[in-house]
Design a protein around this motif. Structure first.
Motif, short mmCIF file in Angstrom:
data_model
loop_
_atom_site.label_atom_id
_atom_site.label_comp_id
_atom_site.label_asym_id
_atom_site.label_seq_id
_atom_site.Cartn_x
_atom_site.Cartn_y
_atom_site.Cartn_z
N ILE A 198 37.28 42.51 146.91
CA ILE A 198 37.51 41.42 145.88
C ILE A 198 36.47 41.28 145.40
CG2 ILE A 198 37.15 38.48 146.60
CD1 ILE A 198 38.52 39.36 148.70
N ASP A 199 35.24 41.41 145.49
CA ASP A 199 33.65 41.32 144.34
C ASP A 199 34.10 42.15 143.44
OD1 ASP A 199 32.67 38.95 146.00
OD2 ASP A 199 30.73 41.10 147.04
N SER A 200 34.11 43.19 143.40
CA SER A 200 34.81 44.01 142.01
C SER A 200 35.67 44.12 141.50
CB SER A 200 34.77 45.49 142.61
OG SER A 200 33.76 46.31 142.86
N LEU A 201 36.43 42.89 142.28
CA LEU A 201 38.14 42.76 141.23
C LEU A 201 37.89 41.19 140.57
CD1 LEU A 201 41.28 43.89 143.38
CD2 LEU A 201 40.12 44.47 141.01
N ALA A 202 37.29 40.38 141.19
CA ALA A 202 36.92 38.70 140.53
C ALA A 202 35.74 39.39 139.06
CB ALA A 202 35.90 38.23 141.90
N GLN A 219 39.87 32.45 144.20
CA GLN A 219 38.43 33.96 144.44
C GLN A 219 37.83 34.30 143.69
OE1 GLN A 219 36.42 34.40 147.39
NE2 GLN A 219 37.11 33.03 148.36
N GLY A 220 39.28 33.88 141.94
CA GLY A 220 38.85 34.80 140.73
C GLY A 220 39.00 35.59 140.43
N LEU A 221 39.91 36.49 141.14
CA LEU A 221 40.83 37.81 141.19
C LEU A 221 42.10 37.53 140.34
CD1 LEU A 221 39.57 37.90 143.91
CD2 LEU A 221 41.22 39.98 144.68
N ILE A 222 42.92 36.26 140.17
CA ILE A 222 43.93 36.09 139.73
C ILE A 222 43.45 34.95 138.01
CG2 ILE A 222 46.13 34.84 139.08
CD1 ILE A 222 46.68 36.05 141.90
N LYS A 272 35.15 48.76 131.90
CA LYS A 272 35.08 50.20 132.55
C LYS A 272 35.02 50.22 133.29
CE LYS A 272 36.12 55.02 130.29
NZ LYS A 272 35.79 55.54 129.06
N LYS A 273 33.47 50.60 133.42
CA LYS A 273 32.77 50.54 134.27
C LYS A 273 33.26 50.91 135.49
CE LYS A 273 27.55 51.23 135.80
NZ LYS A 273 28.01 51.56 136.27
N ILE A 274 33.22 48.92 135.37
CA ILE A 274 33.66 48.77 137.22
C ILE A 274 34.90 49.64 137.66
CG2 ILE A 274 35.17 46.28 138.70
CD1 ILE A 274 33.29 45.06 136.70
N LEU A 275 35.53 49.50 136.34
CA LEU A 275 36.60 50.78 137.34
C LEU A 275 36.95 52.55 137.86
CD1 LEU A 275 39.96 48.84 134.41
CD2 LEU A 275 39.25 48.91 137.03
N LEU A 276 35.64 52.63 136.87
CA LEU A 276 35.63 54.01 137.30
C LEU A 276 34.42 54.13 137.89
CD1 LEU A 276 34.93 56.94 135.89
CD2 LEU A 276 33.33 56.12 134.59
N ASP A 277 34.17 53.02 138.44
CA ASP A 277 32.96 52.77 139.95
C ASP A 277 34.05 52.95 141.01
OD1 ASP A 277 30.55 53.42 138.70
OD2 ASP A 277 30.09 51.42 139.34
N GLU A 278 35.02 52.04 141.00
CA GLU A 278 35.91 51.74 142.27
C GLU A 278 37.02 52.86 142.10
OE1 GLU A 278 36.50 49.87 144.19
OE2 GLU A 278 35.24 48.66 143.31
N TYR A 279 37.23 53.37 140.96
CA TYR A 279 37.96 55.21 141.17
C TYR A 279 37.23 56.01 141.73
CZ TYR A 279 40.42 59.06 139.02
OH TYR A 279 40.87 60.08 138.58
N GLN A 280 36.05 56.06 141.56
CA GLN A 280 35.29 57.12 141.98
C GLN A 280 35.24 57.11 143.60
OE1 GLN A 280 34.14 60.44 140.38
NE2 GLN A 280 34.84 59.62 138.52
N MET A 336 45.09 46.83 143.61
CA MET A 336 44.14 47.41 143.58
C MET A 336 43.50 46.66 144.78
SD MET A 336 43.08 49.05 140.60
CE MET A 336 44.88 49.41 140.98
N ARG A 337 44.09 45.76 145.53
CA ARG A 337 43.75 45.98 146.63
C ARG A 337 44.66 46.02 148.35
NH1 ARG A 337 39.59 43.53 148.92
NH2 ARG A 337 41.05 42.46 150.17
N ASP A 338 45.04 46.75 147.59
CA ASP A 338 45.75 47.91 148.50
C ASP A 338 45.18 49.05 148.95
OD1 ASP A 338 47.37 45.56 149.27
OD2 ASP A 338 49.32 45.93 147.80
#
Length: 135
Positions: free
Chosen positions: A60-64, A23-26, A81-89, A53-55
């Motif tokens: 999967i989309d954000s992490l990919a 899936q491109g996560l790794i 950083k924006k991806i991580l910030l969105d997920e953080y929120q 992150m998955r736990d």
């Protein structure tokens, strides 16, 4: 380290690790001369990061997307950083909801403790009353 060893180390299945790679996560894992995945330290760091992150519920989309951007280099720092910030929120909102549910359950459990205690006292009082009536 082979995929079975990595799976044991991170309490995952080899199938999950292969799925995350597909899936491109790794990023693609280095393979030895026989074509077997040979996980290096950086690969292990990725597996650990993705598992964490998955736990926590990251998609999967954000992490990919994050992984794809990471592989493109430092020119994608702001986007990553924006991806991580969105997920953080999103996680903070989930945490708020979970905390509210925990508080509500604590009150409910306290209420049950109180009701059980009252029932036990009533049963004890009724039992003592019945014993005194027999005497």
């Amino acid at each position: 380290m082979n995929i079975s060893e990595v799976a044991i180390k991170f309490e995952m299945t080899p199938a999950t690790i292969r799925y995350y790679e597909k899936q491109g996560l790794i990023p693609p894992i280095t393979r030895n001369n026989s074509g077997v995945r040979d996980f290096q330290e950086e690969d292990l760091n990725w597996v650990e990061f993705i598992k964490c992150m998955r736990d926590s519920g990251l998609s999967i989309d954000s992490l990919a997307k994050y992984s794809e951007l990471y592989q493109q280099g430092d020119s994608t720092l702001v986007a990553r950083k924006k991806i991580l910030l969105d997920e953080y929120q999103k996680l903070l909102e989930k945490q708020r909801l979970i905390n509210g549910t925990v508080d509500r359950l604590e009150k409910k459990l306290d209420n049950y403790d109180h009701m059980i205690q009252e029932c036990e006292q009533q049963m004890f009082s009724n039992g003592m009353k019945a014993v005194s009536e027999k005497v």
